[in-house]
Write an enzyme that holds these catalytic residues in place. Structure first.
Site, PDB file in Angstrom:
ATOM      1  NE  ARG A  25       7.998  12.611  41.473  1.00  0.00           N
ATOM      2  CZ  ARG A  25       8.031  11.568  42.388  1.00  0.00           C
ATOM      3  NH1 ARG A  25       7.092  11.988  43.254  1.00  0.00           N
ATOM      4  NH2 ARG A  25       8.223  10.288  42.687  1.00  0.00           N
ATOM      5  CB  SER A  49      13.414  12.154  36.598  1.00  0.00           C
ATOM      6  OG  SER A  49      13.763  10.143  37.567  1.00  0.00           O
ATOM      7  CD  GLU A  77      10.423  14.468  38.333  1.00  0.00           C
ATOM      8  OE1 GLU A  77       9.971  12.956  37.865  1.00  0.00           O
ATOM      9  OE2 GLU A  77      10.877  13.875  39.593  1.00  0.00           O
TER      10      GLU A  77
END
Ligand SMILES: Cc1cc2nc3c(=O)[nH]c(=O)nc-3n(C[C@H](O)[C@H](O)[C@H](O)COP(=O)(O)OP(=O)(O)OC[C@H]3O[C@@H](n4cnc5c(N)ncnc54)[C@H](O)[C@@H]3O)c2cc1C
Length: 308
Positions: A161, A213, A304
């Site tokens: 990520r 998320s 995130e």
């Protein structure tokens, strides 16, 4: 370039939260980009590049600068499996078109929201796949220095990520070259894509606005032995990671609500907007989660989603 003022960003995000942008413009071509660069330089203001808005929490006070919404959403599929795609192309559209043409490589991302550009910035992924696995190169323009560059996969510094672009928001991603595998049975690919969409409907609280998320999952290499043992006993270790939602649930935070924002009962790593949530409600929930998980497990959760 058509410049608008005081445009609410709320409808342009999947969270449906956030105040206005002082200035807003859609970039349809290079002339729009040049004019936007000029405007930023002359007025000495901040800028923010908006993709599909599916990974963002916009603050209640909005953005005191110019929000740029690029609209480069063409795509060309070549016989050898190369796909040249504008970075504003919607991922769900691209995935459908690729599967429908029998191009293998994107089917696991069925149901992943956002644009190609946002996916590259975040190295988005699911079910073991990450966008870095199929990206050959991406062209980008530095909006501060006006440098144009083609970044090869290796130049993008991809990790979980994360990418070079996440830490260098001055680069506008323009066009990506992907490598897929042509010649597959389109019905099989479409079925896999559809299964992933159905899986998401079952597991994620898609009935409420959200931003996916909230926290990154935790890499085993960064965790203490006792935490890994506990997670293994509970059978929640997935590959080299433990889901952040596991710790949030274990801290008894599922269902906790502040104002119009709530930690989802369905998936603890999702915060949902019950209808009238403010960004401050979400930020308070984020602080609460971080504090409780830290107190209970001595773990620092990392965001995130991006706060703008
Ligand atoms: C229901 C739901 C499920 C999700 N599931 C997943 C999942 O399984 N896996 C996953 O990885 N993510 C998931 N996400 C998060 C999100 O969809 C991805 O991170 C997505 O790739 C973000 O793309 P976007 O276009 O919406 O980017 P945005 O949210 O608009 O922006 C994200 C970042 O990218 C930058 N950016 C966007 N476009 C450009 C561009 N052209 N040039 C330069 N910078 C740009 C923005 O400035 C910002 O910093 C989910 C989100 C939701 C709402």
């Amino acid at each position: 370039m058509f410049l608008e003022e005081n445009i609410y960003l709320k409808p342009l995000t999947t969270f449906k939260i956030g105040g206005p942008a002082r200035f807003f413009t859609v970039l349809k071509n290079f002339s729009d980009v040049e004019l936007a660069i000029d405007f930023i330089e002359k007025n000495k203001i901040n800028f923010f590049i908006l993709g599909g808005g599916s990974n963002l929490l916009i603050k209640d006070e909005g953005f005191d600068g110019i929000v740029l919404k690029p609209q480069f959403d063409y795509v060309n599929f070549f016989e050898d499996g190369i796909v040249v795609v504008g970075c504003s192309k919607s991922m769900p559209e691209l995935v459908f078109e690729a599967c429908n043409l029998g191009y293998k490589g994107l089917e696991l991302t069925g149901g992943l929201p956002g644009t190609v550009g946002g996916a590259i910035v975040n190295n988005a992924g699911c079910f073991g796949f990450e966008i870095k696995d199929i990206l050959l190169e991406v062209s980008a323009l530095n909006l501060k220095t006006q440098e144009f560059k083609i970044f090869k996969n290796n130049d993008c510094n991809f990790s979980y990520r994360d990418s070079f672009f996440k830490n260098h928001p001055e680069w506008l991603l323009i066009e990506a070259k992907l490598k897929l595998e042509p010649g597959f049975d389109k019905n099989e690919l479409l079925q896999i894509m559809q299964e992933k969409i159905e899986y998401r409907k079952q597991k994620h609280p898609l009935e409420y606005p959200n931003a996916g998320s909230v926290f990154k999952n935790l890499l085993l290499e960064n965790l203490k032995e006792n935490i890994i043992e506990m997670a293994m006993e509970d059978n929640v270790v997935k590959g080299n990671k433990i889901p952040a939602g596991y710790f949030i649930e274990k801290a008894n935070l599922k269902g906790r609500q502040i104002g119009g924002a709530k930690i989802s009962e369905k998936h603890a790593n999702f915060i949902v907007n019950l209808g009238n949530a403010k960004a401050i409600d979400v930020l308070n929930l984020i602080d609460l989660i971080k504090e409780e998980v830290k107190n209970k497990f001595e773990i620092d959760l990392e965001l995130e989603i991006k706060i703008v």
